[in-house]
Design a protein around this motif. Structure first.
Motif, PDB file in Angstrom:
ATOM      1  N   VAL A   1      46.058  40.613  40.514  1.00  8.73           N
ATOM      2  CA  VAL A   1      45.831  39.241  40.059  1.00  8.73           C
ATOM      3  C   VAL A   1      46.964  38.346  40.529  1.00  8.73           C
ATOM      4  O   VAL A   1      48.126  38.750  40.604  1.00  8.73           O
ATOM      5  N   ASN A   2      46.602  37.108  40.861  1.00  2.36           N
ATOM      6  CA  ASN A   2      47.570  36.100  41.280  1.00  2.36           C
ATOM      7  C   ASN A   2      46.909  34.731  41.231  1.00  2.36           C
ATOM      8  O   ASN A   2      45.763  34.607  40.826  1.00  2.36           O
ATOM      9  N   THR A   3      47.635  33.721  41.639  1.00  2.00           N
ATOM     10  CA  THR A   3      47.078  32.378  41.793  1.00  2.00           C
ATOM     11  C   THR A   3      47.403  31.907  43.203  1.00  2.00           C
ATOM     12  O   THR A   3      48.189  32.541  43.910  1.00  2.00           O
ATOM     13  N   ASP A   4      46.817  30.793  43.593  1.00  2.00           N
ATOM     14  CA  ASP A   4      47.079  30.264  44.932  1.00  2.00           C
ATOM     15  C   ASP A   4      48.537  29.849  45.107  1.00  2.00           C
ATOM     16  O   ASP A   4      49.060  29.861  46.203  1.00  2.00           O
TER      17      ASP A   4
ATOM     18  N   PHE B   1      45.110  46.917  34.866  1.00  2.00           N
ATOM     19  CA  PHE B   1      44.023  47.878  34.680  1.00  2.00           C
ATOM     20  C   PHE B   1      43.108  47.356  33.591  1.00  2.00           C
ATOM     21  O   PHE B   1      43.539  47.131  32.462  1.00  2.00           O
ATOM     22  N   ALA B   2      41.852  47.126  33.968  1.00  2.00           N
ATOM     23  CA  ALA B   2      40.858  46.591  33.037  1.00  2.00           C
ATOM     24  C   ALA B   2      39.468  46.999  33.513  1.00  2.00           C
ATOM     25  O   ALA B   2      39.293  47.396  34.665  1.00  2.00           O
ATOM     26  N   ASN B   3      38.498  46.860  32.633  1.00  2.00           N
ATOM     27  CA  ASN B   3      37.127  47.227  32.999  1.00  2.00           C
ATOM     28  C   ASN B   3      36.420  46.150  33.803  1.00  2.00           C
ATOM     29  O   ASN B   3      35.562  46.449  34.630  1.00  2.00           O
ATOM     30  N   THR B   4      36.769  44.884  33.556  1.00  2.00           N
ATOM     31  CA  THR B   4      36.101  43.785  34.258  1.00  2.00           C
ATOM     32  C   THR B   4      37.127  42.799  34.809  1.00  2.00           C
ATOM     33  O   THR B   4      38.287  42.776  34.384  1.00  2.00           O
ATOM     34  N   ARG B   5      36.656  41.959  35.722  1.00  2.00           N
ATOM     35  CA  ARG B   5      37.509  40.913  36.315  1.00  2.00           C
ATOM     36  C   ARG B   5      38.040  39.973  35.230  1.00  2.00           C
ATOM     37  O   ARG B   5      39.207  39.611  35.228  1.00  2.00           O
ATOM     38  N   ASN B   6      37.177  39.572  34.309  1.00  2.00           N
ATOM     39  CA  ASN B   6      37.605  38.646  33.259  1.00  2.00           C
ATOM     40  C   ASN B   6      38.637  39.269  32.333  1.00  2.00           C
ATOM     41  O   ASN B   6      39.588  38.602  31.911  1.00  2.00           O
ATOM     42  N   GLU B   7      38.479  40.543  32.008  1.00  2.00           N
ATOM     43  CA  GLU B   7      39.489  41.235  31.196  1.00  2.00           C
ATOM     44  C   GLU B   7      40.823  41.270  31.928  1.00  2.00           C
ATOM     45  O   GLU B   7      41.874  41.103  31.311  1.00  2.00           O
ATOM     46  N   ALA B   8      40.790  41.479  33.228  1.00  2.00           N
ATOM     47  CA  ALA B   8      42.029  41.512  34.018  1.00  2.00           C
ATOM     48  C   ALA B   8      42.702  40.143  34.019  1.00  2.00           C
ATOM     49  O   ALA B   8      43.923  40.046  33.898  1.00  2.00           O
ATOM     50  N   ARG B   9      41.918  39.092  34.137  1.00  2.00           N
ATOM     51  CA  ARG B   9      42.486  37.734  34.130  1.00  2.00           C
ATOM     52  C   ARG B   9      43.128  37.413  32.783  1.00  2.00           C
ATOM     53  O   ARG B   9      44.201  36.816  32.722  1.00  2.00           O
ATOM     54  N   ILE B  10      42.470  37.822  31.700  1.00  2.00           N
ATOM     55  CA  ILE B  10      43.023  37.584  30.360  1.00  2.00           C
ATOM     56  C   ILE B  10      44.315  38.374  30.183  1.00  2.00           C
ATOM     57  O   ILE B  10      45.322  37.847  29.702  1.00  2.00           O
ATOM     58  N   GLU B  11      44.301  39.644  30.569  1.00  2.00           N
ATOM     59  CA  GLU B  11      45.493  40.490  30.438  1.00  2.00           C
ATOM     60  C   GLU B  11      46.651  39.930  31.260  1.00  2.00           C
ATOM     61  O   GLU B  11      47.813  40.005  30.850  1.00  2.00           O
TER      62      GLU B  11
ATOM     63  N   ALA C   1      52.483  33.967  32.646  1.00  2.00           N
ATOM     64  CA  ALA C   1      52.419  33.425  31.288  1.00  2.00           C
ATOM     65  C   ALA C   1      52.113  31.929  31.249  1.00  2.00           C
ATOM     66  O   ALA C   1      51.459  31.451  30.323  1.00  2.00           O
ATOM     67  N   ASP C   2      52.547  31.192  32.246  1.00  2.00           N
ATOM     68  CA  ASP C   2      52.332  29.741  32.262  1.00  2.00           C
ATOM     69  C   ASP C   2      51.107  29.321  33.070  1.00  2.00           C
ATOM     70  O   ASP C   2      50.850  28.138  33.233  1.00  2.00           O
ATOM     71  N   GLU C   3      50.351  30.289  33.556  1.00  2.00           N
ATOM     72  CA  GLU C   3      49.188  29.974  34.387  1.00  2.00           C
ATOM     73  C   GLU C   3      47.954  29.716  33.522  1.00  2.00           C
ATOM     74  O   GLU C   3      47.824  30.265  32.435  1.00  2.00           O
TER      75      GLU C   3
ATOM     76  N   ILE D   1      41.707  29.576  34.448  1.00  2.00           N
ATOM     77  CA  ILE D   1      40.826  29.239  35.575  1.00  2.00           C
ATOM     78  C   ILE D   1      41.536  29.336  36.923  1.00  2.00           C
ATOM     79  O   ILE D   1      40.876  29.402  37.960  1.00  2.00           O
ATOM     80  N   ASP D   2      42.872  29.358  36.929  1.00  2.00           N
ATOM     81  CA  ASP D   2      43.626  29.452  38.187  1.00  2.00           C
ATOM     82  C   ASP D   2      43.910  30.901  38.598  1.00  2.00           C
ATOM     83  O   ASP D   2      44.307  31.153  39.728  1.00  2.00           O
ATOM     84  N   ILE D   3      43.723  31.833  37.693  1.00  2.00           N
ATOM     85  CA  ILE D   3      44.049  33.237  37.975  1.00  2.00           C
ATOM     86  C   ILE D   3      42.883  33.896  38.714  1.00  2.00           C
ATOM     87  O   ILE D   3      41.733  33.806  38.288  1.00  2.00           O
ATOM     88  N   LYS D   4      43.220  34.530  39.829  1.00  2.00           N
ATOM     89  CA  LYS D   4      42.227  35.237  40.632  1.00  2.00           C
ATOM     90  C   LYS D   4      42.466  36.738  40.488  1.00  2.00           C
ATOM     91  O   LYS D   4      43.599  37.183  40.469  1.00  2.00           O
ATOM     92  N   ALA D   5      41.383  37.490  40.406  1.00  2.00           N
ATOM     93  CA  ALA D   5      41.474  38.948  40.290  1.00  2.00           C
ATOM     94  C   ALA D   5      40.635  39.581  41.388  1.00  2.00           C
ATOM     95  O   ALA D   5      39.472  39.235  41.567  1.00  2.00           O
ATOM     96  N   HIS D   6      41.255  40.484  42.125  1.00  2.00           N
ATOM     97  CA  HIS D   6      40.569  41.197  43.197  1.00  2.00           C
ATOM     98  C   HIS D   6      40.715  42.693  42.945  1.00  2.00           C
ATOM     99  O   HIS D   6      41.766  43.161  42.509  1.00  2.00           O
TER     100      HIS D   6
END
Length: 78
Positions: free
Chosen positions: A6-9, A18-28, A36-38, A41-46
């Protein structure tokens, strides 16, 4: 669990989550110091399938000592 990078632009680094879904990874990722300050909606998970199942990897088993894992971690991801 599935491995996600996960990162941002505009962030300077990435996190491996480590998560089951992309959204769980973004939340984690929002709980990591580097993200922490991101905004969510800006966090991308691949997906990083090469590291699936390594969530229980012991810290004393330094992954940098394993050449195969080191190449995966250093490899540029798009």
């Amino acid at each position: 669990m599935k491995a996600w990078i996960v990162n941002t632009d505009y962030s300077e680094g990435s996190e491996i989550i480590f998560a089951n879904t992309r959204n769980e990874a973004r939340i984690e990722a929002m709980y990591c110091n580097s993200m922490a300050d991101e905004r969510y909606i800006d966090i991308k998970a691949h997906r990083l399938p090469e590291l699936d199942g390594m969530e229980n990897y012991e810290p004393r088993d330094n992954p940098w000592l394993n050449e195969e894992i080191r190449i995966i971690l250093v490899k540029e991801r798009v």
